[in-house]
Design a protein around this motif. Structure first.
Motif, short mmCIF file in Angstrom:
data_model
loop_
_atom_site.label_atom_id
_atom_site.label_comp_id
_atom_site.label_asym_id
_atom_site.label_seq_id
_atom_site.Cartn_x
_atom_site.Cartn_y
_atom_site.Cartn_z
N SER A 105 37.49 40.85 48.24
CA SER A 105 37.44 41.87 47.19
C SER A 105 35.99 42.31 46.98
N PRO A 106 35.64 43.53 47.35
CA PRO A 106 34.24 43.94 47.27
C PRO A 106 33.74 44.17 45.85
N TYR A 107 34.64 44.26 44.88
CA TYR A 107 34.22 44.45 43.50
C TYR A 107 33.54 43.21 42.94
N ASP A 108 34.08 42.03 43.29
CA ASP A 108 33.57 40.78 42.72
C ASP A 108 33.17 39.73 43.75
N GLY A 109 33.37 40.01 45.04
CA GLY A 109 32.96 39.09 46.08
C GLY A 109 33.89 37.91 46.30
N ALA A 110 35.09 37.96 45.74
CA ALA A 110 36.04 36.86 45.90
C ALA A 110 36.88 37.05 47.16
N THR A 111 37.28 35.94 47.76
CA THR A 111 38.16 35.97 48.93
C THR A 111 39.47 35.30 48.57
N TRP A 112 40.59 35.92 48.96
CA TRP A 112 41.91 35.42 48.62
C TRP A 112 42.77 35.26 49.87
N THR A 113 43.69 34.32 49.80
CA THR A 113 44.58 34.08 50.94
C THR A 113 46.04 34.31 50.56
N ALA A 114 46.29 34.81 49.36
CA ALA A 114 47.65 35.17 48.93
C ALA A 114 47.65 36.62 48.47
N ALA A 115 48.53 37.41 49.04
CA ALA A 115 48.59 38.83 48.69
C ALA A 115 48.90 39.04 47.21
N SER A 116 49.55 38.07 46.59
CA SER A 116 49.88 38.19 45.17
C SER A 116 48.66 38.17 44.27
N ASP A 117 47.52 37.75 44.80
CA ASP A 117 46.27 37.72 44.02
C ASP A 117 45.54 39.06 44.07
N LEU A 118 46.13 40.03 44.74
CA LEU A 118 45.46 41.32 44.93
C LEU A 118 46.24 42.47 44.32
N ASP A 119 45.51 43.41 43.75
CA ASP A 119 46.06 44.71 43.36
C ASP A 119 45.49 45.75 44.31
N ILE A 120 46.20 46.84 44.47
CA ILE A 120 45.65 47.99 45.18
C ILE A 120 45.08 48.92 44.11
N ASP A 121 43.77 49.01 44.04
CA ASP A 121 43.12 49.83 43.03
C ASP A 121 43.13 51.29 43.42
N HIS A 122 43.52 52.14 42.48
CA HIS A 122 43.24 53.58 42.60
C HIS A 122 41.80 53.73 42.12
N LEU A 123 40.88 53.95 43.04
CA LEU A 123 39.48 53.98 42.68
C LEU A 123 39.25 54.96 41.53
N VAL A 124 39.73 56.19 41.67
CA VAL A 124 39.82 57.09 40.52
C VAL A 124 41.21 56.84 39.92
#
Length: 214
Positions: A105-124
């Motif tokens: 995640s380039p916003y906070d520098g975290a790395t995840w191995t489960a897709a459930s830990d991720l959102d797809i951000d609409h940048l705008v």
């Protein structure tokens, strides 16, 4: 210690270090987000200067007015497509759900191995788009905006970071990882310019300030 054994120990240590590096424990995350490269800072400044400055209006906003996530290919919708694009070693099941992989995640520098830990951000954000012109769009154009894989608009990021961002613009929210801020504002301006969206005065001032150091 005899030199022969010392050399063997050094060789073993070097081999072990190389093994660790090969699995990404020394050299950092193996995954890297693949946001389409935004325009240059120079172009972004030019685009920003041409954007209409106007007060925002959220009257009538509803997230459902921006249909997402739509099917992109086969059984894969937009979210699943971005997860595959932005991850490393992504494995999907027959319904295209990511069951294995690594995401940075380039916003906070975290790395995840489960897709459930991720959102797809609409940048705008969708609400921000509504506030700045999308309220006048057709449903099909709002759908295209909400699922745009061509412009630098969709990005896999840490879920709670995305939720903290909400619908804020760069006047009130920026990625905590400062190294990504230039990319973020260049992408923001490009998306707003492409879709003919306006900016409010605080938003424009913040974008100008960040672009100065890009």
């Amino acid at each position: 210690m005899p030199k022969f054994y010392a050399r063997r120990r050094l060789a073993a240590l070097a081999a072990f270090t190389g093994l660790i590096a090969s699995v990404g424990l020394v050299n950092g995350p193996t995954a890297s987000a693949a946001l389409p490269t935004p325009v240059s800072a120079t172009t972004a400044r030019s685009y920003l200067a041409s954007l209409t400055v106007a007060a925002e209006n959220r009257t009538g906003y509803d997230r459902d007015l921006f249909p997402h996530w739509i099917t992109q290919s086969g059984t894969c919708n937009t979210r699943e497509t971005v997860l595959k694009r932005d991850g490393s070693g992504v494995v999907t099941d027959s319904s295209c759900a990511a069951v294995q992989g690594s995401w940075y995640s380039p916003y906070d520098g975290a790395t995840w191995t489960a897709a459930s830990d991720l959102d797809i951000d609409h940048l705008v954000p969708l609400a921000e788009a509504w506030d700045s012109g999308a309220s006048a769009w057709t449903t099909s154009r709002r759908q295209a905006f909400a699922n745009d894989l061509t412009r630098p608009q969709l990005l896999a990021v840490t879920d709670n970071v995305n939720q903290a961002k909400g619908d804020q613009d760069p006047a009130t929210w920026m990625p905590s990882r400062t190294a990504y801020r230039c990319t973020y504002v260049r992408a923001w301006v490009q998306v707003k310019y492409y879709y003919g969206l306006s900016v409010d005065s605080a938003e424009k001032s913040a974008l100008q300030n960040y672009l100065v150091s890009c």
